[in-house]
Motif scaffolding. Sequence first.
Motif, PDB file in Angstrom:
ATOM      1  N   ALA A 164     -30.895   9.861 -26.817  1.00  0.00           N
ATOM      2  CA  ALA A 164     -29.493   9.788 -27.246  1.00  0.00           C
ATOM      3  C   ALA A 164     -29.359  10.206 -28.703  1.00  0.00           C
ATOM      4  N   ALA A 165     -30.259   9.714 -29.554  1.00  0.00           N
ATOM      5  CA  ALA A 165     -30.220  10.080 -30.976  1.00  0.00           C
ATOM      6  C   ALA A 165     -30.458  11.575 -31.145  1.00  0.00           C
ATOM      7  N   GLN A 166     -31.406  12.128 -30.366  1.00  0.00           N
ATOM      8  CA  GLN A 166     -31.678  13.561 -30.444  1.00  0.00           C
ATOM      9  C   GLN A 166     -30.439  14.375 -30.048  1.00  0.00           C
ATOM     10  N   ALA A 167     -29.754  13.950 -28.983  1.00  0.00           N
ATOM     11  CA  ALA A 167     -28.571  14.668 -28.507  1.00  0.00           C
ATOM     12  C   ALA A 167     -27.469  14.648 -29.561  1.00  0.00           C
ATOM     13  N   PHE A 168     -27.196  13.490 -30.138  1.00  0.00           N
ATOM     14  CA  PHE A 168     -26.164  13.390 -31.180  1.00  0.00           C
ATOM     15  C   PHE A 168     -26.556  14.216 -32.403  1.00  0.00           C
ATOM     16  N   GLY A 169     -27.853  14.208 -32.729  1.00  0.00           N
ATOM     17  CA  GLY A 169     -28.324  14.973 -33.876  1.00  0.00           C
ATOM     18  C   GLY A 169     -28.194  16.470 -33.657  1.00  0.00           C
ATOM     19  N   HIS A 170     -28.499  16.931 -32.452  1.00  0.00           N
ATOM     20  CA  HIS A 170     -28.367  18.361 -32.147  1.00  0.00           C
ATOM     21  C   HIS A 170     -26.898  18.792 -32.199  1.00  0.00           C
ATOM     22  N   ALA A 171     -25.992  17.888 -31.844  1.00  0.00           N
ATOM     23  CA  ALA A 171     -24.567  18.232 -31.816  1.00  0.00           C
ATOM     24  C   ALA A 171     -23.965  18.310 -33.213  1.00  0.00           C
ATOM     25  N   LEU A 172     -24.335  17.373 -34.098  1.00  0.00           N
ATOM     26  CA  LEU A 172     -23.675  17.301 -35.413  1.00  0.00           C
ATOM     27  C   LEU A 172     -24.652  17.141 -36.577  1.00  0.00           C
ATOM     28  N   GLY A 173     -25.917  17.424 -36.351  1.00  0.00           N
ATOM     29  CA  GLY A 173     -26.885  17.328 -37.437  1.00  0.00           C
ATOM     30  C   GLY A 173     -27.040  15.898 -37.941  1.00  0.00           C
ATOM     31  N   ASP A 174     -27.184  15.741 -39.265  1.00  0.00           N
ATOM     32  CA  ASP A 174     -27.383  14.412 -39.846  1.00  0.00           C
ATOM     33  C   ASP A 174     -26.190  13.502 -39.566  1.00  0.00           C
ATOM     34  N   ILE A 226     -15.754  12.323 -30.394  1.00  0.00           N
ATOM     35  CA  ILE A 226     -15.921  13.408 -31.374  1.00  0.00           C
ATOM     36  C   ILE A 226     -17.154  14.237 -31.034  1.00  0.00           C
ATOM     37  N   VAL A 227     -18.255  13.560 -30.725  1.00  0.00           N
ATOM     38  CA  VAL A 227     -19.491  14.265 -30.363  1.00  0.00           C
ATOM     39  C   VAL A 227     -19.298  15.044 -29.066  1.00  0.00           C
ATOM     40  N   ALA A 228     -18.575  14.446 -28.109  1.00  0.00           N
ATOM     41  CA  ALA A 228     -18.326  15.125 -26.829  1.00  0.00           C
ATOM     42  C   ALA A 228     -17.521  16.406 -27.028  1.00  0.00           C
ATOM     43  N   ILE A 229     -16.560  16.377 -27.924  1.00  0.00           N
ATOM     44  CA  ILE A 229     -15.745  17.575 -28.191  1.00  0.00           C
ATOM     45  C   ILE A 229     -16.588  18.665 -28.843  1.00  0.00           C
ATOM     46  N   VAL A 230     -17.399  18.262 -29.814  1.00  0.00           N
ATOM     47  CA  VAL A 230     -18.225  19.232 -30.549  1.00  0.00           C
ATOM     48  C   VAL A 230     -19.309  19.839 -29.661  1.00  0.00           C
ATOM     49  N   SER A 231     -19.896  19.026 -28.775  1.00  0.00           N
ATOM     50  CA  SER A 231     -21.010  19.506 -27.947  1.00  0.00           C
ATOM     51  C   SER A 231     -20.565  20.457 -26.836  1.00  0.00           C
ATOM     52  N   GLN A 232     -19.267  20.510 -26.563  1.00  0.00           N
ATOM     53  CA  GLN A 232     -18.683  21.443 -25.583  1.00  0.00           C
ATOM     54  C   GLN A 232     -19.402  21.391 -24.218  1.00  0.00           C
ATOM     55  N   PRO A 233     -19.293  20.279 -23.524  1.00  0.00           N
ATOM     56  CA  PRO A 233     -19.947  20.151 -22.207  1.00  0.00           C
ATOM     57  C   PRO A 233     -19.233  21.001 -21.153  1.00  0.00           C
ATOM     58  N   PRO A 234     -19.950  21.359 -20.083  1.00  0.00           N
ATOM     59  CA  PRO A 234     -19.316  22.096 -18.970  1.00  0.00           C
ATOM     60  C   PRO A 234     -18.453  21.157 -18.139  1.00  0.00           C
ATOM     61  N   ILE A 235     -17.239  20.921 -18.575  1.00  0.00           N
ATOM     62  CA  ILE A 235     -16.371  19.911 -17.968  1.00  0.00           C
ATOM     63  C   ILE A 235     -16.070  20.225 -16.502  1.00  0.00           C
ATOM     64  N   LEU A 241     -26.562  11.942 -36.214  1.00  0.00           N
ATOM     65  CA  LEU A 241     -27.505  10.816 -36.199  1.00  0.00           C
ATOM     66  C   LEU A 241     -26.839   9.559 -36.733  1.00  0.00           C
ATOM     67  N   ARG A 242     -26.020   9.724 -37.786  1.00  0.00           N
ATOM     68  CA  ARG A 242     -25.308   8.571 -38.352  1.00  0.00           C
ATOM     69  C   ARG A 242     -24.309   8.014 -37.334  1.00  0.00           C
ATOM     70  N   ILE A 243     -23.606   8.915 -36.661  1.00  0.00           N
ATOM     71  CA  ILE A 243     -22.649   8.476 -35.637  1.00  0.00           C
ATOM     72  C   ILE A 243     -23.377   7.752 -34.515  1.00  0.00           C
ATOM     73  N   PHE A 244     -24.520   8.319 -34.081  1.00  0.00           N
ATOM     74  CA  PHE A 244     -25.317   7.641 -33.061  1.00  0.00           C
ATOM     75  C   PHE A 244     -25.675   6.230 -33.523  1.00  0.00           C
ATOM     76  N   GLY A 245     -26.074   6.116 -34.798  1.00  0.00           N
ATOM     77  CA  GLY A 245     -26.451   4.809 -35.330  1.00  0.00           C
ATOM     78  C   GLY A 245     -25.323   3.806 -35.241  1.00  0.00           C
ATOM     79  N   VAL A 246     -24.103   4.242 -35.597  1.00  0.00           N
ATOM     80  CA  VAL A 246     -22.949   3.345 -35.543  1.00  0.00           C
ATOM     81  C   VAL A 246     -22.645   2.949 -34.099  1.00  0.00           C
TER      82      VAL A 246
END
Length: 420
Positions: free
Chosen positions: A274-284, A171-180, A287-292
């Motif tokens: 890693a937490a910063q990257a997940f947080g930048h992608a989906l906000g709070d 989910i985070v990978a889709i939202v962050s839109q990496p240069p595939i 961070l919760r997803i990173f935690g899980v």
Amino acid sequence: MSDTPETVTAPKVTDYLKARRGALVGAIFLMATSAIGPGFISQTAQFTITLGSAFAFGILISVIIDFIVQMNVWRMLSLSGKYVFQLVGQAVPYSGHVLAVLVIFGGIVFNVGNIAGAGLGLNAALGLDTKIGGAISALLAVGIFLYKRAGVVMDRFLVVLGIVMIVLTAIVAIVSQPPIGDALRQTVWPDTIDIATITTIVGGTVGGYITYSGAHRLIDNGTVGPDRAKEVNRAALLGIGVTGIMRYVLFLAILGVAASGVTIDLASSSANPAAQAFGHALGDAGLRIFGVVMWGAGISSVIGAAYTSVSFFAAFSMRALEPKIRSWSTVIFIAVSLVVFLLLGAAPQALLVFAGGFNGLILPIGLTLLMYVGFFRKDLIGHKFPTWLLVLGSLVCILTWYMGITSASTIFQFLFPPAA
């Protein structure tokens, strides 16, 4: 009367097939989740941010090495029906004992980092104190091993965790839109090749107890012998596939954030890229997803490290494999790791790095012994073993010795820093 045996035996056959399939799936996810621990998540974030798309090549190399190592280990141990310490010990006297000591030590050191990672995950997901989160996670693992059907519960728990980790990271990978496109190109044709990075990733994801986790689970479940070779090979490939997918999806999730130009702190002692990257992608929510994901990586690795490391106790007495003794030995193993974690502090970073490197040093030792068995003591395997697999295994063995020797001094400096 001819219908009676079918009526009686059919459910038993069905139960047997389910148990057999469950054992294979459990071995797949035990290996996969053991290879994707908190250290791997942190390393992937850091290397992706520093190397960008070029890190995809490092992931590819680690997956190839993983494939060659695991295919050799799974096939050799399942064909022989012996644990690795039994097999190599019969070829080279006392080598099984030496390997057992190394794996047990590496496992307990790594488990301290795994508990820390699980604590950090609960801190990010629920706001719990890291020490409390680590203690809760360790106690949950203890509860699983105290349950009378611990093996079944462990298998199902790891499967669920593995699936949840992949889905959330995707989910985070889709939202962050990496240069595939660029990532795919640099997977096979990188702009930069960093040997130190590859060494670190290989050591932390293939070395130590991780090498033998899935194969030892198969032996525990009786999935051995030449008639099981095809399903063992298939399971090994699936396990490597699951591991590779999780590694690449995590890489893409962080790459999307890094490629967007967002600045991520790598320098401070409290930095958690890693937490910063997940947080930048989906906000709070990120961070919760990173935690899980971090908690899943931590608790599954706690279980994998404890289960596999304790199986090596049998190198000194086969009574260690008796269910009651094994359960309590595993509980004590986790308890010791928890105590060390609580005494060291919330995030023993030096210990995490040392553990990954140390397990990387164990890899070529065990692999060398197995290659010796494959080439010179085939009688101990008891069945025909493919020469091409041994040749590839030997090449990887030479490579891991090179990587281990060149990084050995650096690894031990993490525990014994040079005087100023």
